[in-house]
Every structure is written in C-alpha cells, then in structure tokens.
Design an enzyme around this catalytic site. Structure first.
Site, PDB file in Angstrom:
ATOM      1  N   HIS A  71       0.865  -1.179   0.000  1.00 38.77           N
ATOM      2  CA  HIS A  71       0.000   0.000   0.000  1.00 38.77           C
ATOM      3  C   HIS A  71       0.900   1.226   0.000  1.00 38.77           C
ATOM      4  O   HIS A  71       1.888   1.273   0.724  1.00 38.77           O
ATOM      5  CB  HIS A  71      -0.878  -0.030   1.261  1.00 38.77           C
TER       6      HIS A  71
ATOM      7  N   ARG B 111      -6.585  10.119   0.236  1.00 39.08           N
ATOM      8  CA  ARG B 111      -6.440  10.575  -1.152  1.00 39.08           C
ATOM      9  C   ARG B 111      -7.806  10.693  -1.818  1.00 39.08           C
ATOM     10  O   ARG B 111      -8.043  11.578  -2.634  1.00 39.08           O
ATOM     11  CB  ARG B 111      -5.519   9.627  -1.920  1.00 39.08           C
TER      12      ARG B 111
END
Ligand SMILES: Cc1cc2nc3c(=O)[nH]c(=O)nc-3n(C[C@H](O)[C@H](O)[C@H](O)COP(=O)(O)OP(=O)(O)OC[C@H]3O[C@@H](n4cnc5c(N)ncnc54)[C@H](O)[C@@H]3O)c2cc1C
Length: 604
Positions: free
Chosen positions: A237, A257
C-alpha cells in the site's frame, strides 16, 4: 495437562471470524448445517475490523452511470487482466445486494442528502463506489455480521489456533489446534472446512497487518494438498506511517487521497503527475485546477465533469512512485513523502477522516488539519492465495473451501481499494453455501485418524521440550529481513535466488526451535507454528516471483521491467510434491466474449 484433545464435531467448520468467515458461517447455518466458527483472537478483533475506507459496490447512488459492468472492467484493468474473470463478474454483480443485505441487518452507512448509502471515490474506480462509515467501515461490518452470526446460534470458539488439518486420502476431515488460554489441544471433526484466515503481512518487516496475519490458511491448505495461485502478487500500500518507528507501517487509508489528499516530495513537487501510465492518463485531471474542481465536487457530493486527481492512480503505481522519489533523494525527513489534506476545512477533515485525525495526533503528534503527514509504502494485502472455484469456493482438495484474503484469483495482479470488503461478502456467502452443500453429501459421523491426531499433538508440544535451541523471535526477525529486502517492491533474479536460499536455511532451523514457559498464553510457543506458516508462504511468494519474468501489477522486476505478452494469460500455481514446493504456470480461464467486450469497449 491432557494430550487428549477436546472434541467438537460440526458439519461445517469455518476457520477465521473476519468478514469472510462470518459471512460464510451465516450462510452455512442458514442452509441448515451445524456450524463451528474458530478464531485465534477474540470475536470481533479480526483484521476486517481495521478496514477503513469502504466497501466497493456499483450501486450508483452518487454517480448514477455506475453499474456492475464498469465495476467489472475497473477490477480487471486494475488486476492487469490476470483476475479469474468469473470471480470478477460475480463480485461486481453481487456486491450491491450484499451491501444492501448488510444494511438490512443493521449496518448504518454514511448517507447521501436524500438518505441513500453514500459512496466515496477510490483509486482505480471510475465512479464514487465505496459505501462507507467515515473511516471505520470494517468496524460496522464486523459488528453487523457478528450480531447476525450470534443470533443464528453459530457456535464460536475464540482464542483457539488451528495448527493442522486432518486429512484422509479422499478428503479433508477436520482441524486440530489448541486453546491459547490453556494450551490444551482441541479437535474439530468436520464434513467440510472453510479457511478464512486472511493474509500474510507479518512475513514482512514493514506492514499494516496485525499479528494475526501469518499466512496460516495458505500454509495449511498447501500442506493438505490444495494449490495456491498468484503468490508473487503482494500489495504494497502506498501510504503507511513512517514515523515514529514504533508505528512504522500502520495504514494511512486511501480515503485520505479519496477525499483530496495531495502527495508532494521534499521539494514541494506534486510528483504523481510524472508517474501516470500513458495509456490511462486520459482518465486523470490534466491540471491542478481540474483536480481541485473534482475534490470540491466530491466534498459537496455533486456530479462534475472534472477528472480524478493523479493521487488516485492504482496502488501499485503510487507505491512505486513514492519508493522511487525516496530512493532518488526527494523523500521526507523520515524516509517517506508528504501527504497533505490540511488545505480542506478542518471540520470536514475531522468528520470524514476521524480515525486518521486521531491516529496522527496520538501516535505522531501531527495535526493533519494543520499540516502534512509523512507516509511511505507498507505491506498490506496479498492478491494470491488458495486456488478456488468461483461459484462455490471449493479448493482443489475435496472437503476444503476458502474465502476472503486467504483465497486467490479474484484480484489478479493488483487489488483495487474497497474490493476486499466486497470480496469477503460475495465469496463468503457463496463459500458458506458451497461448504454446506458439500457437507450434506457426507453422511454419518466424521472419522478422523487417531494416529494423525496423536502426531499433531506431539508436533505441537515439541518446542516446549526442555533444552536450548533456536529462538522463534530471532528466526522471525531474520525472515522479515529477507522478505523486506529481497522480495519487496522491486525484485531481481539474484535477490530472489538469495531469498530462496535463506528461506531454505530458516526452514532447516525451524524444527530446532525451543521456547520457555508453559502452555497458557505463551506467545513464543504460538509464534512457532505461525513461523512455520510464514516460511512456507514466503517461499511460495519468492518462487512464484522468480518464475514470473516480467513486471505486472504489484510484481515489479528490475531485470524484466516491462509486461511480457507471454505471461499475460498465465497464473502461477504452487503445490507440494512430498516435502518440496513446486511452481508451475496455468492458463487463465477463458474470457467469454461478452466480458471481453466490456473490457475493450468503454462502458457506461
Ligand atoms: C488497516 C487496514 C485497512 C483496510 N481497509 C480496507 C478497506 O477500506 N476496504 C477494503 O476493501 N479492504 C481494506 N483492507 C483489507 C481488508 O480489511 C482485508 O483484506 C479483509 O478484512 C480480510 O478479511 P478476511 O475475512 O479474509 O480475514 P480477517 O478479517 O483478517 O480474519 C481472519 C480471521 O482468521 C483468524 N485466524 C487466522 N489464523 C488462524 C488460525 N490458525 N486458527 C484460527 N483462526 C485463525 C483470525 O483470528 C481472524 O478471525 C484493509 C486492511 C487493513 C490492514
């Protein structure tokens, strides 16, 4: 201490009480099976509870153009077309019903203004698709499934670790393990077993995973004669915490995000513009201004013609970008990059990302509403796993089933965020049904060979024998070092050869492990069998990574940096031949014409 195990027979035994295990148990019980549900920690503490961002389902509540066809296409493209297409199809088609069912069972999701389940954007998804509860979606999901399972009368065995599957030549017939509270052995004769034990992150040094993720199910399945597929595809990740050292690897959800978080290097450069793949660049905003318009529209839950910011590229791509920025000297003070959401109103950030706000405040003394976070890649998820049948979750070994992160095929070479929670629901339900139907074909009491049970009990007790030997913590540390440095984000043939040699050495040393203390709550003893599993799974990852001489999705080879057409339709398959592990390749299931068209054409 008695070496004679307690005995609890069931029609279906589910090993693992995360989302996949709970959903499988609920379905098997609904079909009339007697179901036992085993977990090595407390009920409710499974990994699923940590899931933050949301569950992907094409319900079209925020963007009505969304539908299962687009979700299928996004999933296949995200997986670099290595996904089992039937799994990806079933997943996309059935996820909306599974989420609505969860709501009907009491899950309270965030809402749109008109009262429907709110959906947020995530990397690689064409539309806002993730049903969520702030950044605590997994907690709500586990709470709901757990209530349902308990109400259905499912027998739960907590703090019980399964160490061996009991097999006969024809099929798997039970599971053996021990109570963590007392160390007493326990046997579960079962007509069918579902493995739902999750991932493998603890084999790596930097990981977002909890202590439970030691590859138990993958190793147990392999040892029982089932196959693993696509083990080279480990998801790093892009955003884990990098500082302070005690929390290194802890996840910083992609929702940051999704809500508009911007990635910058130490020079303030928004570097993701440089790393967008050319063939997908048209899907992303062309300028800062377009990206800002998209964020504003998302915050207000209104449609927009602006395209997504570059930070919402797929995870494999963002992780490689961050790694490259750091390696080339443009990293932050603690070896990461900066992720900034502080330009949005503070109350909005606190409302949408409450856990992230608290996590940084408590652990790093950083106020994310006032300044940027430091983040870097962390081992997060494994796309590979036990090879299963798409319809039923059956493995290649009769009597054995698998669902959730422990299984492989659904996500191909790279998983899109949010597609795991939906995978658990869709294939948890199917696998519970598959196992219950299979168990119903077995009549009478399940016979488990007492000689095999005695052998398992003796093996379990061996590390407690008096005398000195190898220290399990030390071996674990060495294993993590090997996987982190030689089998990480970027790989080469020589590194992988070195890793395979070192892993073989660690496996040779494993039987000499000795631990001190008694059986009750002895974490060193517990680690011994987890270590066996991590070593097996790590070897499967390294061997599969060596075989795939190309770069695809989450698997990046410095010596073969491009995708190779020769590998485009091949899965890696791992099996045991006696004591040695073999890797071969197998052709992907054919893609029916109508599904092929969904990928090649733009669908809406
Ligand atoms: C921090 C974090 C955030 C995430 N956020 C998201 C997200 O927003 N959306 C998304 O889609 N995915 C997310 N993921 C991924 C997702 O949470 C996992 O892939 C998923 O929860 C796995 O569920 P599972 O049911 O397969 O396994 P788990 O939930 O991990 O459950 C495994 C179970 O197996 C048991 N077990 C393991 N070994 C044994 C053994 N030997 N004997 C007995 N029991 C055993 C454990 O005790 C546990 O009960 C996130 C992951 C992390 C780490």
């Amino acid at each position: 201490m008695s070496e004679t195990p307690e005995r609890y027979p069931h029609d279906v035994l589910v090993v693992g009480a995360g989302g996949a295990g709970l959903r499988a148990a609920i379905e098997a019980a609904a079909m009339g099976a007697s179901v036992g549900l085993v977990c090595k920690s407390l009920l409710g503490k499974a990994h699923t509870v940590m899931a933050e961002g949301g569950v992907a389902a094409a319900m079209g509540h925020v963007e009505p153009k969304d539908n299962w066809r687009v979700h299928f296409r996004d999933t296949m493209i995200g997986g670099k077309l290595l996904n089992n297409p039937r799994m990806a199809q079933l997943h996309a088609q059935e996820a909306p019903d599974r989420v609505r069912e969860l709501e009907a069972w009491g899950a309270v999701f965030d809402r749109t203004r008109d009262g429907r389940i709110l959906q947020r954007p995530f990397g690689g998804h064409s539309y806002s698709r993730l049903a969520h509860v702030g950044d605590r979606t997994g907690l709500e999901m586990i709470r709901t499934l757990q209530d349902r399972a308990v109400a259905a009368g499912i027998q739960v065995y907590m703090e019980c670790t399964i160490t061996h599957l009991m097999s006969r030549p024809d099929r798997v017939r039970g599971a053996f393990g021990y109570w963590r509270t007392t160390g007493q052995p326990v046997l579960f004769p079962a007509k069918a077993i579902v493995l739902a034990t999750g991932g493998v992150g603890r084999a790596f040094e930097v990981t977002s995973n909890s202590w439970e993720y030691s590859g138990d199910g993958q190793a147990l399945a392999l040892l029982a004669g089932a196959e693993l597929i696509d083990m080279e595809f480990v998801q790093f990740h892009p955003t884990g915490m990098v500082w302070p050292p005690g929390v290194r690897g802890l996840l910083v959800t992609e929702a940051v995000r999704g809500e508009g978080g911007i990635l910058r290097n130490k020079d303030g450069e928004r570097f993701m513009w440089k790393y967008l793949p050319e063939d997908r660049r048209h899907e992303y905003a062309a300028t800062d201004e377009e990206a800002s318009r998209w964020v504003e529209a998302q915050s207000a839950s209104r449609p927009t013609d602006a395209r997504r910011p570059p930070e919402l590229s797929t995870r494999d791509n963002v992780a490689r970008a961050i790694y490259t920025e750091v390696r080339e000297g443009r990293g932050s003070p603690h070896g990461g990059v900066f992720l900034d959401i502080s330009y949005l109103p503070a109350d909005h950030v606190r409302r949408k990302l409450p856990s992230m706000y608290e996590q940084f405040k408590e652990l790093a003394d950083v106020d994310i509403t006032a300044g940027p976070m430091e983040v870097g890649p962390t081992t997060h998820y494994i796309m590979g796993g036990i090879r299963v049948d798409a319809e039923t979750g059956a493995t290649t070994r009769p009597g054995l089933f698998a669902a959730g992160e422990v299984s492989g095929g659904m996500h191909g070479a790279n998983r899109l965020g949010g597609n795991s929670l939906s995978d658990l629901l869709v294939f948890g339900q199917r696998t519970g049904a598959g196992a219950a139907a299979d168990a119903a074909t077995q009549s009478g009491e399940t016979y488990v060979d007492p000689v095999a049970v005695r052998a398992a009990a003796a093996e379990l007790a061996a590390p407690l024998a008096p005398g000195s030997g190898e220290d399990p913590y030390r071996l674990h540390e060495e294993l993590q070092g090997v996987m982190q440095t030689l089998v990480g984000i970027f790989r080469t043939e020589s590194d992988l050869d070195e890793a395979i040699g070192k892993l073989a050495d660690l496996r040779r040393r494993w039987p000499a492990i000795r631990v001190t203390g008694g059986r009750a709550y002895n974490p060193g003893w517990g680690l011994v069998y987890e270590l066996r599993n991590m070593l097996i799974v790590s070897e499967a990852i390294a061997r599969s990574a060596k075989q795939r001489r190309e770069s695809r999705g989450a698997h990046s080879r410095i010596d073969f940096p491009e995708p190779d057409e020769k590998w485009a339709k091949l899965n890696s398959v791992v099996h045991m031949a006696g004591d040695s592990m073999k890797v071969k390749s197998a052709r992907l299931p054919a893609l029916p014409n109508e599904l092929q068209q969904l990928i090649t054409k733009e669908v809406s």
